[in-house]
Scaffold this motif. Structure first.
Motif, mmCIF file in Angstrom:
data_model
loop_
_atom_site.group_PDB
_atom_site.id
_atom_site.type_symbol
_atom_site.label_atom_id
_atom_site.label_comp_id
_atom_site.label_asym_id
_atom_site.label_seq_id
_atom_site.Cartn_x
_atom_site.Cartn_y
_atom_site.Cartn_z
ATOM 1 N N ASP A 82 21.419 -53.630 24.126
ATOM 2 C CA ASP A 82 21.810 -52.231 24.355
ATOM 3 C C ASP A 82 20.604 -51.452 24.890
ATOM 4 O O ASP A 82 19.507 -51.583 24.349
ATOM 5 C CB ASP A 82 22.232 -51.554 23.047
ATOM 6 C CG ASP A 82 23.572 -52.059 22.518
ATOM 7 O OD1 ASP A 82 24.245 -52.826 23.241
ATOM 8 O OD2 ASP A 82 23.922 -51.690 21.382
ATOM 9 N N ASP A 85 19.745 -48.517 24.336
ATOM 10 C CA ASP A 85 19.060 -47.706 23.326
ATOM 11 C C ASP A 85 18.294 -48.566 22.320
ATOM 12 O O ASP A 85 17.626 -48.047 21.438
ATOM 13 C CB ASP A 85 19.989 -46.681 22.664
ATOM 14 C CG ASP A 85 21.088 -47.321 21.851
ATOM 15 O OD1 ASP A 85 21.096 -48.560 21.735
ATOM 16 O OD2 ASP A 85 21.938 -46.577 21.328
ATOM 17 N N TYR A 86 18.414 -49.889 22.439
ATOM 18 C CA TYR A 86 17.483 -50.754 21.702
ATOM 19 C C TYR A 86 16.307 -51.127 22.618
ATOM 20 O O TYR A 86 15.154 -50.923 22.282
ATOM 21 C CB TYR A 86 18.174 -52.030 21.184
ATOM 22 C CG TYR A 86 17.218 -52.878 20.353
ATOM 23 C CD1 TYR A 86 17.083 -52.650 18.981
ATOM 24 C CD2 TYR A 86 16.406 -53.849 20.938
ATOM 25 C CE1 TYR A 86 16.181 -53.381 18.208
ATOM 26 C CE2 TYR A 86 15.501 -54.580 20.175
ATOM 27 C CZ TYR A 86 15.397 -54.343 18.811
ATOM 28 O OH TYR A 86 14.494 -55.062 18.062
ATOM 29 N N LYS A 132 15.108 -49.899 25.180
ATOM 30 C CA LYS A 132 14.234 -48.767 25.517
ATOM 31 C C LYS A 132 12.959 -48.822 24.673
ATOM 32 O O LYS A 132 11.863 -48.554 25.150
ATOM 33 C CB LYS A 132 14.992 -47.472 25.204
ATOM 34 C CG LYS A 132 14.128 -46.244 25.147
ATOM 35 C CD LYS A 132 14.946 -45.005 24.811
ATOM 36 C CE LYS A 132 14.018 -43.796 24.768
ATOM 37 N NZ LYS A 132 14.767 -42.538 24.662
ATOM 38 N N TRP A 133 13.131 -49.204 23.410
ATOM 39 C CA TRP A 133 11.980 -49.188 22.506
ATOM 40 C C TRP A 133 11.082 -50.403 22.684
ATOM 41 O O TRP A 133 9.906 -50.355 22.355
ATOM 42 C CB TRP A 133 12.451 -49.001 21.056
ATOM 43 C CG TRP A 133 13.218 -47.715 20.932
ATOM 44 C CD1 TRP A 133 14.556 -47.565 20.719
ATOM 45 C CD2 TRP A 133 12.678 -46.388 21.109
ATOM 46 N NE1 TRP A 133 14.895 -46.237 20.731
ATOM 47 C CE2 TRP A 133 13.767 -45.487 20.969
ATOM 48 C CE3 TRP A 133 11.408 -45.888 21.366
ATOM 49 C CZ2 TRP A 133 13.608 -44.105 21.069
ATOM 50 C CZ3 TRP A 133 11.247 -44.509 21.471
ATOM 51 C CH2 TRP A 133 12.337 -43.643 21.326
ATOM 52 N N PRO A 140 14.917 -45.446 28.975
ATOM 53 C CA PRO A 140 14.701 -46.835 29.358
ATOM 54 C C PRO A 140 14.766 -47.061 30.871
ATOM 55 O O PRO A 140 15.470 -46.338 31.569
ATOM 56 C CB PRO A 140 15.886 -47.551 28.695
ATOM 57 C CG PRO A 140 16.981 -46.528 28.673
ATOM 58 C CD PRO A 140 16.285 -45.206 28.477
ATOM 59 N N THR A 196 16.606 -49.200 32.920
ATOM 60 C CA THR A 196 17.766 -50.070 32.663
ATOM 61 C C THR A 196 17.882 -51.125 33.753
ATOM 62 O O THR A 196 17.357 -50.965 34.866
ATOM 63 C CB THR A 196 19.069 -49.258 32.601
ATOM 64 O OG1 THR A 196 19.136 -48.467 33.778
ATOM 65 C CG2 THR A 196 19.094 -48.359 31.367
ATOM 66 N N ARG A 215 13.923 -51.639 13.047
ATOM 67 C CA ARG A 215 14.974 -50.782 13.614
ATOM 68 C C ARG A 215 16.145 -50.619 12.643
ATOM 69 O O ARG A 215 16.772 -49.563 12.597
ATOM 70 C CB ARG A 215 15.453 -51.392 14.939
ATOM 71 C CG ARG A 215 16.474 -50.556 15.723
ATOM 72 C CD ARG A 215 15.844 -49.380 16.425
ATOM 73 N NE ARG A 215 16.814 -48.535 17.129
ATOM 74 C CZ ARG A 215 16.573 -47.280 17.506
ATOM 75 N NH1 ARG A 215 15.393 -46.721 17.267
ATOM 76 N NH2 ARG A 215 17.485 -46.576 18.135
ATOM 77 N N GLY A 246 19.883 -45.552 14.421
ATOM 78 C CA GLY A 246 20.237 -44.600 15.476
ATOM 79 C C GLY A 246 19.079 -43.699 15.859
ATOM 80 O O GLY A 246 19.228 -42.783 16.667
ATOM 81 N N GLU A 276 16.201 -41.617 17.338
ATOM 82 C CA GLU A 276 15.888 -41.369 18.756
ATOM 83 C C GLU A 276 14.450 -40.946 18.985
ATOM 84 O O GLU A 276 13.996 -40.872 20.118
ATOM 85 C CB GLU A 276 16.846 -40.306 19.313
ATOM 86 C CG GLU A 276 18.246 -40.872 19.454
ATOM 87 C CD GLU A 276 19.268 -39.855 19.944
ATOM 88 O OE1 GLU A 276 18.879 -38.698 20.204
ATOM 89 O OE2 GLU A 276 20.437 -40.246 20.068
#
Ligand code: ANZ
Ligand code: ZN
Length: 818
Positions: free
Chosen positions: A130, A132-133, A135-136, A454, A456, A510, A515, A517
Motif C-alpha cells: 500500500d 501509505d505503507y 511511503k514510510w 510517496p 508511487t 507500524r 494509520g 500519518e
C-alpha cells in the motif's frame, strides 16, 4: 449425547466473534492492564494459507490467547508482506497488474485466517504494497541517506540470471538464489547499499539481551554471519611500489612462516603490480575467476589455481623476499584483499604451496607431523620456533609480542575484521518500493523531499514487467523524467526498487499505530508496546530478516524514535510440517492442503493435531498424525462440558464435590500453566485430555454429572482448551451457561490446598528383611529416599558400618545390602 459437528460450530462462532471483536488491543488511557506484544512473522500472499502457516499461527495463537486469559492487554496483529517477485511473475504470465494477484490472494488468506480462528486485532491490518505503507520505507530511506547509512557504490554484485536482479549476500545460499535456486553470477554494477557494517559490533554485542530468549542455533548463525575475528594488520613493502600493502591476519604469530604472498585476482592491486611478462597469463586467469562465486572460490575442496605476478614482497620482520601471486581463494572484498601465506599452519596456503612448489616452514611446534610431508597444516596451539625473538613463546604470548614489535616499527597494529558486508538494497524489478532519489546532472543524488512522498509506482502491467536486466521502471519515461528538487533542471528518477526485506524490517513498529500519518509510527505507541515480547516464525529468517530488523531497530534507536535496541525479546522457530518425509511447500506441490484438512476434520481438530504432535520446534510428519483422533477427543470434551452444563445442581458448594476429581482439576491447572509458560504445548494438551477422562469417570461411575466438581473440571477445561481449540471451547463454555466469550474468561487458578500430594509408604529392607516403613512424597528423588532410609534408627540398628550396596526403587522400596 449430542453430535459434534465442527463446521456448524465454526459458522456460528466465527460470526459471533466478528460481532464481539474480543481481541482488539486496548488503547484507552483507562486501560491499566500490562502490555504484551505477540507477533507472528507476517505472510507473503502467494496463494491460500498452507500447512506451514497453519502451524505457525496455531502456535502463536496459543501464546496470545494465554496472555488474553491472564488479563494482559495483548497486541496480536496481522498484515501482509505483499511486495515481491512472485506477484510480478504472475502478472507477466496473465498480462495483468501485480496488484490484482496480490490483493486477491490477501483476501483469500484473510478469509482463511478468520475461519482458522486466530486471535488477531484486525483493525491494525497492513499491506506493505500500500502506498501509505511504502511511503514510510521512502521516508526512512531519506533518514538513512542523511545519516550516511544509505549510499551508492560500484562493484561486483550477486546477480540472479533467472530473476534478472541483484541479490544481497544474505540472499545467496550456497552459491544459489535464495528464491529461485538459480546459480548466482557476479556482475559489475552501481547499486544502493545500507551501511549495516557500521553496526557490526552492536549487532554482536546486543545479542546478550536476547541470549535467553532466542534459540541457540539462530544466535550462532547471526554470530557467524557477522563473523568478527581479531588479529593484526601487517604492512608488507612490495618491490617497485611506493606504498606498502596491508594484509589482515588472525595469526600474526606465524609471520616468520610466511613463504609467499597472495593478492585477490579481482583486486585492483593485482593488475597494478603485475609485471609485463606476466600480464597475459594474469589477464586470462582473472577472466576465469570472474565466473566463480565466492563459495566456489573459498571451497577447501577446490583444486588450487593461481599465477605468479612477477614481483616480490618484503617480510617486515626479517626482510625476507617472498613471491607475490594472484589466487582465487583470496577474496577482494574481505580483509584487505591480500594475504601473507603461511602454508605450515593454514590448509589452503599449504594446498597452494604444494601445488606450485613453494616452501613450507613450520614456526609453531604443535607436536604433530611436518605439514610439508603430510599435506596436513597444523593450525593449533603450540610453541614458537624459527621465529627469532618469538621462539619459545606460546601462541597467545607470541601474538601479543609481535603486535607490539610491529607497532613499534610502524609496520602493523592489532585489528578486527568482519565477514558482514553492507546490505545491497537496489533491485531491478517492478513490484517494490521506488527508491526516492532523483539523479541530477548538476546536483548529483537528490532525495525526493519528504512532503512529496510517496513516490508511487507507475501503472505498468504484463509484458512491460518482463525481466530485462534493467528495472522495468526505466521504460516509464513520463515517470522517470522529472525536474531536480534542488535546481529545477531536468533530472531522472532512480529506477530501482528496494529489496522487500526493507518492508519487513520495521512492520512490527507500524502495527503499534497503523494509520499514523505523522511518521512511520507513533513514537508514543511504540514506547508502550515495544519491543515484541514473543516472535514466532521460521528458521529460514535466522539471518536475513532478523538481522535486518535488528539493524533497523538500532538505527531508529540512534534517531531517538524507539527506546529499545533489540526488537524481539523471545523467538520461537516452529518446526516444519512434512508429508511422508518431504517438506511441504507450494512450489514443490507435494503438500497436504490446509483447506481440505479443515473441510474434513474442522479447524479445531487440525489445530489440536498440530499442537499435540510434539514440541513446537520439532518437525511433524502429517502422515504419522491422526486428525481423526483429535476430532473424537473434541467430541468427548464437548460432551463433558455439555453434560456438566445440563447437570449441575445449583447451590451446592464446590467444596462438597468429588474430591478425587477436584484434585485432578487443580493439578491440571497447575501443570498446564507451567507447561504453557515453558512452551511445552503438546504436554499441556495431554494433561487436558487426562482431565477430560477424569471428568468422564466421575460422570459415569462416580457421583454423576450433577456433582459440582464436574462443573469445576468442565469450566477449567473450556478455558484451557480455548488456547488450542477455540470453537469447541466457546461452544462448551456457552453450554456451561456463560453468556460472555470464553476467550476473555480469565485463566483458572489452582487451589494450593488441593495440590498437596498424598504420601506413599516406602518399605526399607536390610538383607532382605523389612526393617522400617517410611511415609514419603510420591515424587521423592532416589537420592533423598536413600538418605532418608539410611537415617532411620530402625535401619541403623541392623547395620554395623556403611552398607555395601543400596538399591533404591523410588518411591516404594529401598533395599540395603550390609
Ligand atoms: C596468515 C595466517 C596464518 C592465517 C595461519 C590463518 C592461519 P577469519 O578468521 O575468517 O577472519 N584471509 C585474510 N584475508 C583474506 C581474504 N581476503 N581472502 C581469503 N582469506 C583471507 O580469517 C582470517 C584469515 O583468513 C587470515 O589469517 C588470512 O589467513 C585469511 F596459520 O593470515 B591468515
Ligand atoms: Zn539539480
Amino acid at each position: 449425547s449430542e453430535h459434534y459437528d465442527p463446521q456448524t460450530l465454526q459458522a456460528k462462532w466465527q460470526q459471533r466473534w466478528e460481532e464481539l471483536d474480543p481481541f482488539r488491543a486496548g488503547e484507552g488511557a483507562t486501560d491499566d492492564r500490562p502490555y504484551k506484544y505477540m507477533l507472528d512473522m507476517f505472510p507473503y500472499p502467494s496463494g491460500d494459507l498452507h500447512m506451514g502457516h497453519g502451524e505457525v499461527f496455531a502456535i502463536g495463537d496459543v501464546i496470545a490467547r494465554y496472555w488474553f486469559q491472564r488479563g494482559y492487554n495483548v497486541l496480536h496483529p496481522i498484515g501482509w508482506d505483499s511486495f515481491g517477485l512472485p506477484a510480478e511473475n504472475a502478472a507477466i504470465k496473465r498480462n495483468a497488474h501485480p496488484a490484482e494477484w496480490t490483493y486477491a490472494n490477501i483476501e483469500t488468506q484473510a478469509t482463511s485466517f478468520r475461519r482458522y480462528g486466530i486471535s488477531f486485532d484486525w483493525s491494525r491490518r497492513l499491506h506493505t504494497s500500500d502506498p501509505d505503507y511504502y511511503k514510510w520505507n521512502q521516508w526512512l530511506f531519506n533518514r538513512f541517506f542523511e545519516r550516511g547509512l544509505a549510499y551508492r557504490k560500484g562493484g561486483l554484485v550477486n546477480w540472479c540470471p533467472s530473476d534478472q536482479t541483484v541479490l544481497a549476500n544474505e540472499q545467496v545460499v550456497a552459491g544459489r538464489c535464495e528464491r529461485c535456486g538459480a546459480e548466482v553470477v557476479r556482475r559489475e554494477l552501481t547499486q544502493w547499499y545500507f551501511k549495516i557494517t557500521d553496526y557490526a559490533d552492536r549487532l554482536l554485542d546486543d545479542m546478550a539481551q536476547v541470549e535467553a530468549g532466542w534459540p541457540d542455533r539462530v544466535l550462532a548463525m547471526q554470530r557467524n554471519w557477522i563473523g568478527r575475528s581479531t588479529g593484526a594488520d601487517v604492512a608488507f613493502a612490495i618491490e617497485g611500489r611506493d606504498e606498502p600493502v596491508t594484509v589482515y591476519t588472525t595469526r600474526p604469530d606465524t609471520l616468520y612462516g610466511a613463504t609467499f604472498f597472495v593478492v585477490a585476482p579481482d583486486a585492483a592491486l593485482a593488475s597494478e603490480i603485475c609485471t609485463p611478462d606476466r600480464r597475459e597469463a594474469f589477464d586470462a586467469y582473472r577472466a576465469e575467476v570472474a565466473k566463480l562465486s565466492d563459495i566456489e572460490r573459498m571451497s577447501t575442496e577446490k583444486e588450487k589455481t593461481g599465477v605468479f605476478l612477477g614481483v616480490h614482497a618484503i617480510n617486515p620482520v626479517n626482510g625476507e623476499r617472498i613471491p607475490v601471486w594472484a589466487a582465487d581463494y583470496v577474496l577482494s572484498d574481505y580483509g584487505h584483499g591480500a594475504i601473507m601465506a603461511v602454508p605450515a599452519h593454514d590448509q589452503r596456503d599449504l594446498d597452494f604451496a604444494r601445488k606450485f612448489g613453494l616452501p613450507v616452514r613450520v614456526v609453531v611446534h604443535t607436536g604433530l607431523a611436518d605439514p610439508g610431508e603430510t599435506g596436513e597444516a597444523t593450525p593449533g596451539e603450540g610453541t614458537l620456533v624459527n621465529s627469532g625473538p618469538l621462539d619459545g613463546l606460546s601462541k597467545v604470548d607470541a601474538i601479543a609480542k609481535i603486535i607490539e614489535m610491529l607497532a613499534a616499527e610502524g609496520n602493523g597494529k592489532a585489528a578486527v575484521n568482519y565477514r558482514l558486508r553492507d546490505w545491497l538494497l537496489s533491485r531491478q524489478r517492478f513490484w517494490g518500493t521506488p527508491i526516492p532519489i532523483i539523479h541530477c546532472p548538476d546536483c548529483g543524488e537528490v532525495p525526493v523531499p519528504d512532503e512529496q512522498l510517496p513516490v508511487t509506482l507507475p501503472d505498468l502491467r504484463g509484458e512491460a514487467l518482463a525481466p530485462k536486466g534493467v528495472s522495468p521502471l526505466a521504460a516509464a519515461t513520463d515517470w522517470v523524467n522529472v525536474s531536480c528538487p534542488k535546481c529545477d533542471g531536468p533530472a531522472k528518477r532512480d529506477t530501482d526498487t528496494m529489496d522487500t526485506f526493507v518492508d519487513s524490517s520495521w512492520y512490527f513498529l507500524r502495527y503499534c499505530s497503523p494509520g499514523y500519518e505523522g511518521g512511520p509510527f507513533d513514537v508514543e505507541q511504540v514506547r508502550k508496546w515495544g519491543p515484541v515480547d514473543q516472535y514466532v516464525g521460521g528458521i529460514e529468517h535466522a539471518v536475513l530478516h532478523l538481522l535486518y530488523s535488528r539493524f533497523f531497530t538500532k538505527v531508529l534507536y540512534d534517531m531517538g524514535m524507539v527506546d529499545f535496541t533489540e526488537p524481539f525479546l523471545r523467538l520461537l522457530n516452529q518446526g516444519q510440517v512434512i508429508n511422508m518425509g518431504k517438506a511441504m511447500s507450494k512450489s514443490l506441490g507435494n503438500g497436504v492442503d490446509l483447506g481440505e484438512q479443515i473441510d474434513t476434520y474442522g479447524v479445531d481438530a487440525v489445530r489440536l493435531t498440530m499442537i499435540f504432535a510434539g514440541p513446537p520446534e520439532d518437525d511433524m510428519d502429517w502422515a504419522d498424525l491422526s486428525p481423526g483422533a483429535s476430532l473424537k477427543f473434541l467430541g468427548r470434551a464437548l460432551r463433558v462440558m455439555t453434560e456438566a452444563g445440563a447437570g449441575t445442581t445449583s447451590g451446592v458448594p464446590v467444596e462438597s464435590g468429588d474430591l478425587a476429581l477436584r484434585k485432578v482439576t487443580h493439578h491440571t491447572i497447575d501443570e498446564v500453566t507451567k507447561l504453557v509458560e515453558s512452551q511445552r504445548f503438546n504436554v499441556a494438551v495431554a494433561r487436558m485430555m487426562e482431565l477430560t477422562s477424569a471428568a468422564r469417570k466421575t460422570i459415569d461411575s462416580g457421583p454423576g454429572a450433577g456433582d459440582p466438581a464436574v462443573r469445576e473440571a468442565a469450566e477449567a477445561l473450556a478455558v484451557m482448551l480455548s488456547l488450542v481449540t477455540p470453537y469447541t471451547a466457546e461452544e462448551g463454555w456457552h453450554r456451561l451457561g456463560h453468556p460472555a466469550p470464553v476467550a476473555l474468561a480469565g485463566w483458572p487458578t489452582a487451589d494450593p490446598a488441593l495440590l498437596v500430594q498424598e504420601s506413599v509408604t516406602c518399605v526399607v529392607q536390610v538383607a532382605g528383611k523389612v526393617r522400617d516403613r517410611l511415609e514419603v512424597a510420591p515424587d521423592i528423588s532416589e537420592s533423598d529416599l536413600q538418605a532418608l532410609a539410611l537415617a532411620s534408627d530402625k535401619v541403623k540398628g541392623h547395620l554395623d558400618g556403611p552398607p555395601r550396596k543400596v538399591i533404591v526403587r523410588a518411591p516404594k522400596l529401598v533395599n540395603i545390602v550390609p
